[in-house]
Every structure is written in C-alpha cells, then in structure tokens.
Write a protein that holds these residues in place. Structure first.
Motif, mmCIF file in Angstrom:
data_model
loop_
_atom_site.group_PDB
_atom_site.id
_atom_site.type_symbol
_atom_site.label_atom_id
_atom_site.label_comp_id
_atom_site.label_asym_id
_atom_site.label_seq_id
_atom_site.Cartn_x
_atom_site.Cartn_y
_atom_site.Cartn_z
ATOM 1 N N ILE A 9 0.831 -1.199 0.000
ATOM 2 C CA ILE A 9 0.000 0.000 0.000
ATOM 3 C C ILE A 9 0.869 1.254 0.000
ATOM 4 N N ALA A 10 1.993 1.218 0.706
ATOM 5 C CA ALA A 10 2.904 2.368 0.691
ATOM 6 C C ALA A 10 3.458 2.573 -0.716
ATOM 7 N N CYS A 11 3.859 1.478 -1.363
ATOM 8 C CA CYS A 11 4.372 1.571 -2.743
ATOM 9 C C CYS A 11 3.288 2.075 -3.689
ATOM 10 N N ARG A 12 2.052 1.656 -3.447
ATOM 11 C CA ARG A 12 0.918 2.085 -4.286
ATOM 12 C C ARG A 12 0.723 3.596 -4.196
ATOM 13 N N VAL A 13 0.757 4.140 -2.979
ATOM 14 C CA VAL A 13 0.571 5.571 -2.797
ATOM 15 C C VAL A 13 1.741 6.337 -3.419
ATOM 16 N N ILE A 14 2.954 5.799 -3.272
ATOM 17 C CA ILE A 14 4.128 6.453 -3.848
ATOM 18 C C ILE A 14 3.983 6.586 -5.357
ATOM 19 N N ARG A 15 3.458 5.551 -6.025
ATOM 20 C CA ARG A 15 3.296 5.593 -7.486
ATOM 21 C C ARG A 15 2.372 6.738 -7.913
ATOM 22 N N THR A 16 1.239 6.859 -7.236
ATOM 23 C CA THR A 16 0.306 7.934 -7.587
ATOM 24 C C THR A 16 0.923 9.301 -7.312
ATOM 25 N N CYS A 17 1.585 9.453 -6.179
ATOM 26 C CA CYS A 17 2.205 10.739 -5.845
ATOM 27 C C CYS A 17 3.272 11.112 -6.867
ATOM 28 N N ARG A 18 4.048 10.132 -7.296
ATOM 29 C CA ARG A 18 5.089 10.422 -8.294
ATOM 30 C C ARG A 18 4.440 10.931 -9.586
ATOM 31 N N ARG A 19 3.315 10.320 -9.978
ATOM 32 C CA ARG A 19 2.628 10.747 -11.202
ATOM 33 C C ARG A 19 2.101 12.168 -11.076
ATOM 34 N N LEU A 20 1.719 12.556 -9.846
ATOM 35 C CA LEU A 20 1.155 13.888 -9.621
ATOM 36 C C LEU A 20 2.218 14.916 -9.247
ATOM 37 N N GLY A 21 3.479 14.488 -9.182
ATOM 38 C CA GLY A 21 4.549 15.413 -8.833
ATOM 39 C C GLY A 21 4.622 15.737 -7.353
ATOM 40 N N ILE A 22 4.091 14.865 -6.505
ATOM 41 C CA ILE A 22 4.118 15.065 -5.053
ATOM 42 C C ILE A 22 5.276 14.267 -4.465
ATOM 43 N N ARG A 23 6.092 14.885 -3.650
ATOM 44 C CA ARG A 23 7.189 14.181 -2.995
ATOM 45 C C ARG A 23 6.646 13.334 -1.840
ATOM 46 N N THR A 24 7.323 12.223 -1.575
ATOM 47 C CA THR A 24 6.836 11.289 -0.560
ATOM 48 C C THR A 24 7.885 11.031 0.509
ATOM 49 N N VAL A 25 7.382 10.814 1.731
ATOM 50 C CA VAL A 25 8.221 10.472 2.876
ATOM 51 C C VAL A 25 7.735 9.127 3.397
ATOM 52 N N ALA A 26 8.633 8.168 3.486
ATOM 53 C CA ALA A 26 8.296 6.864 4.051
ATOM 54 C C ALA A 26 8.758 6.806 5.502
ATOM 55 N N VAL A 27 8.114 5.953 6.281
ATOM 56 C CA VAL A 27 8.591 5.650 7.625
ATOM 57 C C VAL A 27 8.876 4.149 7.671
ATOM 58 N N TYR A 28 9.823 3.764 8.521
ATOM 59 C CA TYR A 28 10.185 2.344 8.533
ATOM 60 C C TYR A 28 10.663 1.900 9.914
ATOM 61 N N SER A 29 10.481 0.607 10.141
ATOM 62 C CA SER A 29 10.920 -0.035 11.378
ATOM 63 C C SER A 29 12.284 -0.668 11.169
ATOM 64 N N ASP A 30 12.838 -1.229 12.229
ATOM 65 C CA ASP A 30 14.115 -1.941 12.115
ATOM 66 C C ASP A 30 14.035 -3.041 11.065
ATOM 67 N N ALA A 31 12.890 -3.733 11.010
ATOM 68 C CA ALA A 31 12.745 -4.858 10.084
ATOM 69 C C ALA A 31 12.607 -4.408 8.640
ATOM 70 N N ASP A 32 12.276 -3.142 8.413
ATOM 71 C CA ASP A 32 11.985 -2.648 7.063
ATOM 72 C C ASP A 32 13.038 -1.696 6.511
ATOM 73 N N ALA A 33 14.229 -1.726 7.083
ATOM 74 C CA ALA A 33 15.255 -0.764 6.656
ATOM 75 C C ALA A 33 15.560 -0.865 5.167
ATOM 76 N N ASP A 34 15.462 -2.076 4.601
ATOM 77 C CA ASP A 34 15.753 -2.271 3.183
ATOM 78 C C ASP A 34 14.502 -2.544 2.365
ATOM 79 N N ALA A 35 13.334 -2.226 2.899
ATOM 80 C CA ALA A 35 12.075 -2.536 2.226
ATOM 81 C C ALA A 35 11.870 -1.664 0.992
ATOM 82 N N GLN A 36 11.002 -2.128 0.093
ATOM 83 C CA GLN A 36 10.779 -1.436 -1.167
ATOM 84 C C GLN A 36 10.163 -0.054 -0.986
ATOM 85 N N HIS A 37 9.265 0.102 -0.019
ATOM 86 C CA HIS A 37 8.667 1.431 0.147
ATOM 87 C C HIS A 37 9.711 2.440 0.609
#
Length: 664
Positions: free
Chosen positions: A13-41
């Motif tokens: 879902i985070a990747c999904r929102v990032i795709r739409t924001c990129r298309r609209l020219g909106i910059r995105t900020v992700a948050v992540y846990s220790d387990a997600d340091a290398d995650a795709q979002h």
C-alpha cells in the motif's frame, strides 16, 4: 494539492501511494521499522525516516513518532494506508492538531463506526437495513446468553471493535454459546484491547458485497459500485471481483443508495467502504463501514478507470469530487487475488523467509501487480505475509477468469511456501466459475481445494524429465564452448557408451515419494522408461522457459523451470513441483519414531496453556494456544501420554521450533 506527504504504512500500500504521488509530482516520505530498513517502500520514496523497532507496537503503531517524522520532514499531510493506524480516530485527531492533513475521514466519523454496536444502531436509525441482534452495553455472560437464546440460532458473536475477521464466532446451539463467547472475547481483547461483543442473527450461505463510497467536504457523497468478496476463509477475503455476478441492476441500485445513505449518516469524507451481507433471496443487511481505503480497491480502479488514491489526495486537499454519480464509468470485469507466504497444506500457516525466486506476470493492459517486495527481499514474521496482489481485467467475467488462470500460471515463488497452487485450484473450481460461492463455502469444503496426494500423471512427469535432460545438455555444451577443446566428444551429454546405447537415469522426489525415470537418446529425441511404460519423445525444445515436444505423437507445450534442484512444469491447468535427488544413495530403513515434543510452528506469543505437568493427554488434544501473524494457532499433543514438562507460560514470546511441552 500537496507538495509532500508522509505515508504512515509499509508494504504494497505504501508503494501504491508512492506511485500515484510520483505521477502527480508530489514528494513522498516513508517511515520504517528496524525490520523494514531495506524494504521497497523505503527505497521508492523520496526520503525515509526510522521510527522504531520491528514489532508494530514499537514503530507503525507509534502515532507520535510518525507525526514527528512528518513535521521534521516538512510533509503537509499523512496518508495512513490501511491497517495499523488507518482507522484510529485518536491518531487522525492528533494529525489535525499537529497542523497536518489526515488523508481520510474525520475522527468523528471514525468514532461513529469504531464500535460495531453503535454503528448498527446508527444505521438502523438512518433507515439502512440491519441484521436482527443485540448491541447492548450489558456484557454479562448471563445477559448475553439470554439475548442469544432470544435471537435464535445460528447466530454470530462479533467483536464490537476492530475488523479483519478477528473476534468472530458462529454458534449453532445454546449449549455451544458460552465457550464460543469466551474465545471471542479473549481474541477481541488481544487484537483490539476491548472485549465487548455484539450478537446478530447469522444469515445462512450469505454473499459478502461491499460498496465503494466517496465523500468530499462540499457535501457530495457518491458510490463507485460494488465489489463481491464472497470467497473467504475464516472471514478473510481470498478473491474479490467487480461487478458482482450475483446482483441485478435493481439490487445494485438499492445497495448503492443504502451505502450513500450510510455514508451521509456519519458525515463521511474521503474513501470508505460500506459492507453488506446479502442473503440468497437478495435481502441485504448492513455489516460495517471501513473508514479507509480497502486492500481490494484495485478491482474498482480497473472497472472504473479511476485512481482512488488520487481522489483521496484531491478530496483531502479540499477539492470537490471529480465526478458525479451518473458520470461513474463501468467497464468490463476485474478480479483480485492475494499471493501470500503461507502453507495451505498446513492449515494456511503463515510463513516467512527470503524470496529466493519471485517471478510474477509482466504488467499489461489486462494484468496489474501491486507488491511491496521483489526477488531477494524477506517476508518478515512481524507483519502480514502478503507477497503481492494480482489483479486482472477483461471485457467480461469468463475472460477475466481466463486471464487470472494464465497470470497465476506465470507465478513462480521459491523461498517461503506460498498459496499460488491453492489460488489456481480456486480459479478453476465450479463454485467460483459458476459464481455460486458463499462466505462459508471454503470453510465447509476446504478439502476440494487441497493439493492431490496422487502420483503425478505420466505426461507431466516425462515432460519434467525431458526439460531436465535438455537443460543438462545445454549446460554441458556451454561449458564445452568455454573450454580449451570445444569439439571434444566428451563434451556431449548424450549418455553414449561403446557397444550399446546410452541409458540416462534421473531420480525425482514428489511429496516425499521417490520416482525414477530412464531414457535413451539426446538432443530432444528420447525413449523414456517409467514404471514399466515406454514413452516416445520427439522434437523436444526448451526455450525461454517454454518446453515444446511430442509425446507418443501428441504435441504439447508447457512452462518449465529448473532452479538448482527444483524442477517445475505447468501444463496450463496445474503445476507439478519436483526435486532432483541423487540417483544412487542409501535408503533409510524404518519409519520415524513418535515425537515427544510440542513445537512452536512459527514465532509467536503464548496465549493459553491448556495442559499441566503430569497430566495425561490424548493424541490430538490441545496443549497450548499461540498467537502469530494475526491468528491463533492450536498446538496439540502428537500422541497420547503424560506431560513431563511445560516450558512456556501465557504471555511468553517464543521462536519458531521452540519446544513448548515435552511428553514422557
């Protein structure tokens, strides 16, 4: 519109929102846990901020840390995705108090829907059909028993707070009520922090149909038609589609109108879903409103051609809805299934581990993939084990089902076990093909979707062996070309021997059973022997994962992959997985002795200990209950005997394969 938003979620879902924001020219900020340091979002967002430990309570459920990351990064709004804090009214309120925009409904609307009991009363007052039941505040066991007996059986006990199928039990007699009530309350308290329940009449063999609604801050509320989610296992959706094959135009219009009425009753703004239960007679009843974007929203996007995340952003920015009710398009048919790291043969036990191989169909006009992982990523134990959502679209339902089967056949997952083969059987089952499935069908007939224990058919087995021999020959030729003597006759893998024809042997393992095949020939021409039968193979070719050949004069084309010792062939209807094992190895004698241990099948938290030391237990008797990946798992005695030792207590967090109890 916003310049920068923070996504308070993870995964697809985070990747999904990032795709739409990129298309609209909106910059995105992700948050992540220790387990997600290398995650795709984290990799796909413009920037990412660390917010805590691996467990959700240490990271994605820390509203204060998320808001602080948003303010520090300069984000103007927070998109909650779904799950975690997406339906938390306190979080939505805190976001607004921090001077940020919450991309979702107002906290007041959430609170009205936060309690299933209160929501039901509110909808009844608004004229939305509801199922008869009890939603009162008196939660004493005696009062609940009396109300249940008055409503009649079968009935449903439901947690008053939360969702996702947690805290729900079907009770079919008065004698079963109290035990189910206790179990439901315990699960609700563990999942949502509150054990209040409601009771309602259980509709036999119902359909689950939900209506996508959207409201804006200008007083407009519309619906975007329905999604049918009747294919469920333990109240978890397995297959979703739009439009529903069950609805008539008149019923669709009535349900759409009721959904809009429900949304207006709580002053709803942004995306939401009104869920209904529908009887076989077409009578429909309000279940709940999910005050967020749904996991299955892509099917609505494909049949309408709209981007619901873009609508969320525009509405949150104060814009009016882009379309009116009469302008909502409806084209073709869409179906979604979810690829999970889970083992259907072990009761759909969630899995985890590195995705050593992840091959999914290429996105196209007919196929969409929403995923938060790629090959090489790890499915962690801390979150939902979804690998990807596979969504297909075509002109009508039969063609969409054909697209789904074709797309599933292209999926190849190595690492944790997956539900791909289960989904393939589901997509071909008559209850799905004929659109007769109801919400309880899978639970009642799960054996119809189980993998066959029968030996593989000769055709696919011989095809698999031929694919292996062709691959072996190609590898040998490649090595010869790179050697100092590329024309050496010893560089030909044809099994030739002086004085007689070469005989090549291959040993394969299928579901623990060893299978041996032998062949004469090479270069796509073989005479294969198996179990006393001889099969003539001609014109075999293996190119780009496609095997074409003639078996006893019958031409076939199959998908074939060899990954190390793992060999897979798919004939378009079903796949056959095999393991290549040494041809000559000692065979073990005798069977395994009975196990004296009760092991944790995966990491989790011990909820209950049902047995005590020195207690005599029967084979299959429940000894402990652990909670892992949003579900309770019952751990049973492997044999009859006396408990010698209990090594865990309620509340303990245990690792996979930990010994929790030992029999004498």
């Amino acid at each position: 519109m916003f310049d920068k938003i923070l996504i308070a979620n993870r995964g697809e879902i985070a990747c999904r929102v990032i795709r739409t924001c990129r298309r609209l020219g909106i910059r995105t900020v992700a948050v992540y846990s220790d387990a997600d340091a290398d995650a795709q979002h984290v990799r796909q967002a413009d920037e990412a901020w660390h917010i805590g430990g691996a467990r959700p309570q240490e990271s994605y459920l820390r509203g204060g840390a998320i808001i602080e990351a948003a303010r520090a990064s300069g984000a103007q709004a927070i998109h909650p995705g779904y799950g975690f804090l997406s339906e938390n009214a306190d979080f939505a309120e805190a976001v607004e108090a921090a001077g940020l925009v919450f991309i979702g409904p107002k906290a007041a609307s959430m609170r009205k829907m936060g309690s299933k009991a209160g929501a039901k009363q509110l909808m009844q007052a608004a004229g939305v059909p509801v199922v008869p039941g009890y939603t009162g505040e008196d939660q004493s066991p005696e009062r609940l028993q009396r109300e249940a007996d008055a409503i009649g059986y079968p009935l449903m006990i439901k947690a008053a707070h939360g969702g996702g199928g947690k805290g729900m039990r079907i009770v079919r007699s008065s004698a079963e009520f109290m035990a189910n009530l206790e179990s439901c309350q315990r699960e609700a308290a563990g999942a949502f922090g509150r054990d209040r329940v409601l009771l309602e009449r259980y509709v036999e063999r119902p359909r689950h149909i939900e209506i996508q609604v959207f409201g804006d801050s200008h007083g407009h509320v519309i619906h975007l038609n329905e999604r049918e989610c009747s294919a469920q296992r333990r109240y978890q959706k397995v297959l979703e589609e739009s439009p529903s094959p069950f609805l008539t135009p008149e019923l669709r219009a009535a349900m759409g109108e009721a959904a809009v009425t429900a949304a207006r009753a709580i002053d709803y703004v942004n995306a939401g879903t009104v869920e209904f239960i529908v009887g076989q007679d077409g009578a429909f009843y309000f279940m709940e409103i999910n005050t967020r974007l749904q996991v299955e929203h892509p099917v609505t996007e494909l049949v309408t051609g709209l981007d619901l995340v873009e609508w969320q952003l525009r509405v949150a920015a104060g814009e009016a809805l882009p379309l009116t009710q009469t302008q909502i398009p409806q084209r073709g048919h869409a179906i979604e299934v979810r690829l999970y790291a889970e083992d259907p043969e072990a009761g759909f036990l969630p899995g985890s581990g590195r995705l050593e191989r992840l091959r999914l169909p290429a996105p196209s006009a007919h196929v969409r993939i929403d995923s938060g992982v790629v090959e090489g990523d790890t499915v962690t134990i801390f979150y939902d084990p979804m690998i990807a959502k596979l969504i297909v679209h075509d002109a009508d339902r039969p063609r969409a089902l054909a697209r789904l089967r074709e797309a599933l056949a292209e999926c190849d997952i190595v690492g944790p076990k997956s539900n791909v083969e289960f989904l393939e059987r589901l997509a071909r089952h008559p209850a799905v093909v004929d659109a007769t499935i109801d919400t309880g069908y899978l639970d009642r007939h799960l054996d119809e979707f189980a993998a066959s224990a029968a030996a593989p058919d000769d055709e696919r087995l011989v095809a698999a062996a031929v694919a292996y021999w062709l691959h072996e020959e190609a590898s040998t030729r490649a090595c010869a070309r790179a050697s100092a003597d590329p024309t050496s006759p010893w560089a030909i893998a044809d099994g030739w021997r002086l004085g007689h024809g070469g005989r090549r042997s291959l040993a394969l393992l299928h579901r623990g059973e060893r299978i041996e095949l032998h062949a004469h020939g090479s270069g796509g021409e073989y005479r294969v022997e198996h179990a006393g039968r001889i099969v003539e193979v001609h014109g075999a070719r293996l190119r780009d994962g496609t095997l074409s050949l003639r078996l006893d004069g019958h031409a076939r084309s199959l998908r074939a992959t060899l990954d190390g010792t793992r060999l897979t062939v798919h004939d378009g209807s079903a796949r056959l997985r095999l393991e290549v094992v040494p041809m000559y190895q000692p065979r073990t004698q005798g069977g395994a002795s009975q196990d004296n241990r009760v092991l944790a099948p995966m990491p989790g938290r011990v909820v209950l200990v049902r047995a005590a030391e020195n207690e005599q237990v029967a084979a299959g008797q429940e000894v402990l209950v652990i909670e892992a990946m949003k579900m309770e798992l019952s751990l049973k005695a492997p044999r009859a005997g006396r408990i010698a030792e209990i090594r865990a207590r309620p509340g303990d967090f245990v690792e996979a394969d930990a010994v929790l109890a030992v029999l004498e």
